[in-house]
Design a protein around this motif. Structure first.
Motif, PDB file in Angstrom:
ATOM      1  N   PHE A 103      58.373 -72.409  51.991  1.00 47.89           N
ATOM      2  CA  PHE A 103      59.182 -73.219  51.078  1.00 47.89           C
ATOM      3  C   PHE A 103      59.085 -74.688  51.471  1.00 47.89           C
ATOM      4  O   PHE A 103      59.039 -75.027  52.662  1.00 47.89           O
ATOM      5  CB  PHE A 103      60.641 -72.771  51.090  1.00 47.89           C
ATOM      6  CG  PHE A 103      60.896 -71.524  50.289  1.00 47.89           C
ATOM      7  CD1 PHE A 103      61.438 -71.612  49.012  1.00 47.89           C
ATOM      8  CD2 PHE A 103      60.607 -70.264  50.806  1.00 47.89           C
ATOM      9  CE1 PHE A 103      61.686 -70.459  48.267  1.00 47.89           C
ATOM     10  CE2 PHE A 103      60.840 -69.121  50.076  1.00 47.89           C
ATOM     11  CZ  PHE A 103      61.379 -69.213  48.798  1.00 47.89           C
ATOM     12  N   GLU A 104      59.077 -75.558  50.471  1.00 47.73           N
ATOM     13  CA  GLU A 104      59.036 -76.991  50.697  1.00 47.73           C
ATOM     14  C   GLU A 104      60.229 -77.647  50.019  1.00 47.73           C
ATOM     15  O   GLU A 104      60.668 -77.226  48.940  1.00 47.73           O
ATOM     16  CB  GLU A 104      57.728 -77.590  50.144  1.00 47.73           C
ATOM     17  CG  GLU A 104      56.484 -77.068  50.842  1.00 47.73           C
ATOM     18  CD  GLU A 104      55.210 -77.669  50.275  1.00 47.73           C
ATOM     19  OE1 GLU A 104      55.311 -78.410  49.264  1.00 47.73           O
ATOM     20  OE2 GLU A 104      54.126 -77.420  50.827  1.00 47.73           O
ATOM     21  N   GLU A 105      60.722 -78.700  50.661  1.00 51.13           N
ATOM     22  CA  GLU A 105      61.913 -79.369  50.136  1.00 51.13           C
ATOM     23  C   GLU A 105      61.538 -80.315  48.999  1.00 51.13           C
ATOM     24  O   GLU A 105      60.529 -81.016  49.072  1.00 51.13           O
ATOM     25  CB  GLU A 105      62.602 -80.136  51.254  1.00 51.13           C
ATOM     26  CG  GLU A 105      63.956 -80.705  50.859  1.00 51.13           C
ATOM     27  CD  GLU A 105      64.714 -81.273  52.042  1.00 51.13           C
ATOM     28  OE1 GLU A 105      65.782 -81.886  51.827  1.00 51.13           O
ATOM     29  OE2 GLU A 105      64.223 -81.105  53.176  1.00 51.13           O
ATOM     30  N   VAL A 106      62.358 -80.338  47.981  1.00 49.75           N
ATOM     31  CA  VAL A 106      62.165 -81.231  46.839  1.00 49.75           C
ATOM     32  C   VAL A 106      63.453 -82.008  46.619  1.00 49.75           C
ATOM     33  O   VAL A 106      64.532 -81.628  47.084  1.00 49.75           O
ATOM     34  CB  VAL A 106      61.798 -80.444  45.560  1.00 49.75           C
ATOM     35  CG1 VAL A 106      60.456 -79.753  45.726  1.00 49.75           C
ATOM     36  CG2 VAL A 106      62.879 -79.440  45.205  1.00 49.75           C
ATOM     37  N   ARG A 142      59.123 -72.719  46.360  1.00 47.83           N
ATOM     38  CA  ARG A 142      57.847 -72.070  46.672  1.00 47.83           C
ATOM     39  C   ARG A 142      57.348 -71.440  45.378  1.00 47.83           C
ATOM     40  O   ARG A 142      57.780 -70.370  44.977  1.00 47.83           O
ATOM     41  CB  ARG A 142      58.008 -71.003  47.753  1.00 47.83           C
ATOM     42  CG  ARG A 142      56.691 -70.372  48.185  1.00 47.83           C
ATOM     43  CD  ARG A 142      56.883 -69.304  49.225  1.00 47.83           C
ATOM     44  NE  ARG A 142      57.508 -68.095  48.689  1.00 47.83           N
ATOM     45  CZ  ARG A 142      57.632 -66.951  49.372  1.00 47.83           C
ATOM     46  NH1 ARG A 142      57.215 -66.877  50.636  1.00 47.83           N
ATOM     47  NH2 ARG A 142      58.217 -65.901  48.814  1.00 47.83           N
ATOM     48  N   GLY A 143      56.425 -72.139  44.728  1.00 44.69           N
ATOM     49  CA  GLY A 143      55.975 -71.674  43.424  1.00 44.69           C
ATOM     50  C   GLY A 143      57.121 -71.720  42.429  1.00 44.69           C
ATOM     51  O   GLY A 143      57.735 -72.761  42.192  1.00 44.69           O
ATOM     52  N   GLU A 144      57.430 -70.571  41.824  1.00 44.39           N
ATOM     53  CA  GLU A 144      58.527 -70.484  40.868  1.00 44.39           C
ATOM     54  C   GLU A 144      59.845 -70.097  41.535  1.00 44.39           C
ATOM     55  O   GLU A 144      60.871 -69.980  40.853  1.00 44.39           O
ATOM     56  CB  GLU A 144      58.183 -69.472  39.769  1.00 44.39           C
ATOM     57  CG  GLU A 144      56.965 -69.871  38.940  1.00 44.39           C
ATOM     58  CD  GLU A 144      56.667 -68.865  37.855  1.00 44.39           C
ATOM     59  OE1 GLU A 144      57.348 -67.809  37.818  1.00 44.39           O
ATOM     60  OE2 GLU A 144      55.776 -69.120  37.035  1.00 44.39           O
ATOM     61  N   GLU A 145      59.829 -69.901  42.835  1.00 42.23           N
ATOM     62  CA  GLU A 145      61.053 -69.522  43.555  1.00 42.23           C
ATOM     63  C   GLU A 145      61.799 -70.766  44.011  1.00 42.23           C
ATOM     64  O   GLU A 145      61.178 -71.758  44.427  1.00 42.23           O
ATOM     65  CB  GLU A 145      60.712 -68.644  44.764  1.00 42.23           C
ATOM     66  CG  GLU A 145      60.059 -67.322  44.386  1.00 42.23           C
ATOM     67  CD  GLU A 145      59.745 -66.470  45.594  1.00 42.23           C
ATOM     68  OE1 GLU A 145      60.262 -65.350  45.685  1.00 42.23           O
ATOM     69  OE2 GLU A 145      58.999 -66.949  46.464  1.00 42.23           O
ATOM     70  N   THR A 146      63.094 -70.718  43.995  1.00 41.53           N
ATOM     71  CA  THR A 146      63.926 -71.846  44.406  1.00 41.53           C
ATOM     72  C   THR A 146      65.121 -71.358  45.218  1.00 41.53           C
ATOM     73  O   THR A 146      65.624 -70.246  45.015  1.00 41.53           O
ATOM     74  CB  THR A 146      64.446 -72.625  43.193  1.00 41.53           C
ATOM     75  OG1 THR A 146      65.211 -71.740  42.357  1.00 41.53           O
ATOM     76  CG2 THR A 146      63.306 -73.230  42.394  1.00 41.53           C
ATOM     77  N   SER A 206      67.192 -78.690  48.144  1.00 42.59           N
ATOM     78  CA  SER A 206      66.565 -77.774  47.198  1.00 42.59           C
ATOM     79  C   SER A 206      65.170 -77.459  47.721  1.00 42.59           C
ATOM     80  O   SER A 206      64.370 -78.374  47.969  1.00 42.59           O
ATOM     81  CB  SER A 206      66.483 -78.408  45.808  1.00 42.59           C
ATOM     82  OG  SER A 206      65.874 -77.525  44.906  1.00 42.59           O
ATOM     83  N   LEU A 207      64.901 -76.203  47.904  1.00 45.65           N
ATOM     84  CA  LEU A 207      63.630 -75.738  48.454  1.00 45.65           C
ATOM     85  C   LEU A 207      62.889 -74.946  47.382  1.00 45.65           C
ATOM     86  O   LEU A 207      63.506 -74.195  46.619  1.00 45.65           O
ATOM     87  CB  LEU A 207      63.857 -74.873  49.691  1.00 45.65           C
ATOM     88  CG  LEU A 207      64.695 -75.535  50.798  1.00 45.65           C
ATOM     89  CD1 LEU A 207      65.053 -74.517  51.869  1.00 45.65           C
ATOM     90  CD2 LEU A 207      63.932 -76.695  51.416  1.00 45.65           C
TER      91      LEU A 207
END
Length: 225
Positions: free
Chosen positions: A178-181, A196-200, A193-194
């Motif tokens: 997961f990456e932070e946005v 990974r693709g369509e996952e949040t 808010s993290l």
């Protein structure tokens, strides 16, 4: 008179004989052996038709630069064409040394998904382990809601200070890719808010100034990450 004439004729005959005998060039062929080409050896060689050395009659004899000869230029040394070196490979990596693509992270939830449920004061059955709250957390309410291949997760809880909720979820979910946005929280409170693709996964902290730190979590996870 006859006797005088006879003696005169005899004397003249002797003189003529001597003169004939001593004609110049008579002994030209009697020169000693060894003279330069004028002796009997040279004469005999000429009569026999044998070629003399150095006269050029033999094409393979003598390669000097004497009179009447044309000096031939030395032949150029033979050169061998070497094969061109193979051009270096333009690939991005060498076989066996290229970086392998990162392994695709595993899904945080899998089929069969849990049934819809809500639970107070504890984590609901089927709550994802990767979203477990930090230690010394008191759960107020948790829930799971499955749809086709998707699981929605919600949590409301509080943890005792010192408790860094945001760091806990940021560090834990980074290990799963997961990456932070950037995100906007309610009332400008601390939040992350993290994705990974369509996952949040979204976490919001409510700082009430009390001893406990209140926070809430909402997540949408897929069975195929």
């Amino acid at each position: 008179m006859n006797l005088k004439r006879l003696l005169l004729f005899v004397l003249l005959g002797v003189l003529v004989g001597i003169t004939i005998f001593w004609v110049p060039g008579r002994f030209a062929d009697s020169s000693p052996v060894g003279d330069d080409g004028d002796g009997p050896a040279s004469a005999s060689a000429s009569r026999s038709g044998a070629p003399e050395a150095g006269t050029g009659s033999d094409p393979s004899a003598g390669s000097g630069s004497g009179p009447g000869r044309t000096s031939q230029p030395d032949p150029e040394p033979a050169t061998e064409a070497l094969p061109k070196a193979a051009s270096p490979q333009t690939e991005s990596g060498l076989p066996g040394l290229s970086q392998k693509p990162p392994t695709k992270p595993a899904a945080l939830v899998a089929e069969p998904l849990p049934k819809p449920a809500v639970r107070k004061d504890a984590l609901v059955a089927g709550y994802p382990t990767a979203l477990a709250p930090p230690a010394r957390t008191t759960v107020e309410i948790s829930s799971v809601s499955p749809t086709k291949g998707v699981l929605q997760v919600a949590l409301t809880a509080s943890c005792r200070r010192p408790c860094d909720v945001l760091r806990h979820f940021r560090t834990g979910l980074a290990q799963h890719g997961f990456e932070e946005v950037t995100t906007m929280s309610v009332e400008n409170g601390p939040a992350i808010s993290l994705r990974r693709g369509e996952e949040t996964v979204s976490v919001t902290v409510t700082d009430t100034g009390r001893r406990d730190v209140d926070f809430s979590l909402y997540s949408v996870l897929h069975t195929l990450a």
